[in-house]
Design an enzyme around this catalytic site. Structure first.
Site, short mmCIF file in Angstrom:
data_model
loop_
_atom_site.label_atom_id
_atom_site.label_comp_id
_atom_site.label_asym_id
_atom_site.label_seq_id
_atom_site.Cartn_x
_atom_site.Cartn_y
_atom_site.Cartn_z
N CYS A 84 0.83 -1.21 0.00
CA CYS A 84 0.00 0.00 0.00
C CYS A 84 0.87 1.26 0.00
O CYS A 84 1.62 1.48 -0.93
CB CYS A 84 -0.97 -0.07 1.17
SG CYS A 84 -2.34 1.09 1.05
N HIS A 194 -3.79 -5.17 0.27
CA HIS A 194 -3.23 -5.69 1.52
C HIS A 194 -3.31 -7.21 1.55
O HIS A 194 -4.37 -7.76 1.86
CB HIS A 194 -4.03 -5.13 2.71
CG HIS A 194 -3.78 -3.69 2.98
ND1 HIS A 194 -2.85 -3.26 3.89
CD2 HIS A 194 -4.30 -2.57 2.42
CE1 HIS A 194 -2.82 -1.93 3.90
NE2 HIS A 194 -3.69 -1.49 3.02
N GLU A 196 -2.26 -9.21 3.74
CA GLU A 196 -2.56 -9.70 5.10
C GLU A 196 -4.04 -9.54 5.45
O GLU A 196 -4.48 -10.00 6.50
CB GLU A 196 -1.67 -8.98 6.13
CG GLU A 196 -2.01 -7.53 6.43
CD GLU A 196 -1.54 -6.56 5.35
OE1 GLU A 196 -0.95 -7.02 4.37
OE2 GLU A 196 -1.79 -5.35 5.49
#
Lengths: 213, 276
Positions: A84, A194, A196
């Site tokens: 990001c 993202h 994660e």
């Protein structure tokens, strides 16, 4: 047998650092937070997590010479994963709340997503928040084993426009607005989304990155 | 780009609870049981809301979040009683990805501005609780307990101007009743809103859920009891941890739950883009 790698997560003081920590913890790795250049231990790879305003993140990095740290590590071919805003700071400059210089490890600009279509009609809401299927446009080790229908989680208002289009590894299409979703160049791997926060598909990206170390 | 289905988990004393019109909460069970089931069924985001925010409550919340984040890899938002930037920093450091502000933002809009400047627009969400008073929509704070003496549409305009990335509007009257979202209200809000709009309060009949996407063009919907009532059955005999309270079971006829997958399949087959 390969030695257990030590991965340094650069602490920007704005990021969702623990979410990245937990994603890495699923694998056989050691993890350390990098909080300043002077106190950084020797690591096998670095990760710069997302979340944060561009200029604020740059300021926080500079305060602790972490801008130099990232620049040196990447220039010395250490594998790096940038997420990001972590991806955005690799580039020349950003237009988020003013004009701000990035690390310039890669040439390109960060600009706001256009809410208007070609005819000047408002068609998009910004920021983008949500899951999207990306289009892979070149082979990248990060996407090894990716299911074609996999979605990834995006949350941002600004996008990266690299000068060298060949570094773009995937694109996202937001209601007709197509932009860079990820890049890869030598030891640099970066995603606008993202991993994660992208369920199993995202965790697979971390696994692929770790296997590259 | 897919529309988002967010599960909202109201937490009190470390227990998942649910009320009606933000009042009269019932205990439903251990939050971890529900969040794991939701993750498995493709929830797009989770929003933990601290119903009563005191320091003691916050610490219990921190434990829930930390436990949750080790196993659940979707966006986690947390709201309820966040008052300063140190609390935001702490939350992001334990596995939270987005913070939700209500009362503190109404009290001091510069706090919202500061958060946007530090964390970026997409990390900051504002929850606006609203109800009609004398035929005008007003803003409420403190989980619906206090009038803020603010006109809803004026406040939305201001929040948008500050640059906040997402606005969650809670329609207090409809909340917890499973009778459907207030279509007219969200249609009106959407007219002048360019950031992300999340509808909250009243999720029930699936035809109404389809309508809120098609007619109001909301970016996301937030759902609590509709999902809780479906999944709670499986947890009926499980002992509650960290509480001496009991599950106040709903009458069978009251339980009108729906699974996340059932809702998503319905929306997809009706032409709404969702992740499955």
């Amino acid at each position: 047998m390969k030695k257990k790698p030590l991965i340094g997560i650069v602490d920007t003081e704005t990021s969702n650092i623990k979410s990245v920590f937990y994603a890495l913890s699923l694998f056989d790795v050691d993890i350390v937070y990098i909080t300043s250049k002077d106190e950084a231990p020797k690591v096998d790879a670095i990760i710069v997590p997302g979340i944060g305003n561009f200029s604020y993140v740059m300021k926080k990095l500079k305060d602790r010479k972490l801008d130099e740290y990232i620049f040196e590590k990447i220039s010395n071919n250490l594998p790096g994963l940038f997420i990001c805003v972590g991806m955005q700071i690799l580039f020349t400059k950003s237009y988020e709340l003013g004009i701000h210089k990035g690390l310039n490890l890669l040439e390109g600009e960060i600009r706001k997503i256009n809410i208007l279509n070609d005819k000047g009609i408002k068609v998009r809401n910004v920021p983008i928040i949500g899951w999207s299927q990306i289009t892979n446009i070149k082979d990248c080790i990060l996407f090894k084993g990716k299911n074609q229908n996999s979605s990834f989680y995006f949350t941002h208002s600004f996008f990266v426009d690299p000068l060298d289009k060949k570094i773009i590894s995937s694109k996202n299409n937001y209601l007709g607005f197509e932009y860079c979703a990820s890049i890869s160049k030598n030891n640099i791997f970066a995603t606008q989304f993202h991993p994660e926060k992208s369920g199993k598909a995202g965790i697979k990206l971390y696994e692929n990155f770790i296997n590259e170390i | 780009m897919n529309k988002r289905i967010i599960s909202r988990l109201d937490i009190k004393n470390g227990i998942l609870v649910k009320g009606i019109s933000l009042e009269g909460v019932r205990n439903l069970g251990e939050p971890g049981f529900f969040s794991k089931a939701y993750y498995k069924d493709y929830i797009d985001e989770m929003h933990f809301h601290n119903v009563i925010a005191t320091l003691y409550e916050s610490n219990m919340m921190f434990d829930i979040i930390e436990k949750n984040s080790k196993e659940i890899f979707v966006n986690v938002s947390v709201g309820g009683g966040i008052k300063n930037i140190n609390e935001v920093d702490k939350l992001l450091r334990i596995g939270v990805d987005k913070v939700v502000i209500n009362s503190a933002g109404v009290k001091d809009p510069t706090f919202l501005k500061k958060l946007v400047e530090v964390y970026g627009a997409s990390t900051i969400s504002v929850n606006i609780e609203t109800a009609k008073v004398n035929n005008k929509y007003e803003v409420f704070v403190q989980t619906g307990r206090e009038r803020a003496n603010l006109d809803l549409f004026k406040w939305i305009e201001k929040v948008q101007k500050i640059g906040v990335g997402e606005i969650i509007v809670t329609d207090i009257f409809s909340e917890g009743k499973n009778k459907g979202y207030n279509i007219n209200l969200f249609k009106k809000i959407r007219e002048n809103l360019d950031c992300q709009l999340v509808a909250h309060g009243g999720a029930g009949p699936k035809e109404n859920i389809l309508e809120i996407f098609q007619e109001c063009n909301v970016d996301a919907i937030s759902i609590a009891s509709l999902f809780h009532y479906h999944y709670v059955k499986q947890d009926k005999n499980k002992e509650l941890k960290g509480s001496n309270s009991y599950v106040h079971f709903l009458d069978e006829k009251e339980k009108k739950g729906m699974s996340i997958l059932e809702l998503k399949k319905y929306l997809k087959s009706s032409g709404v883009k969702v992740r499955l």
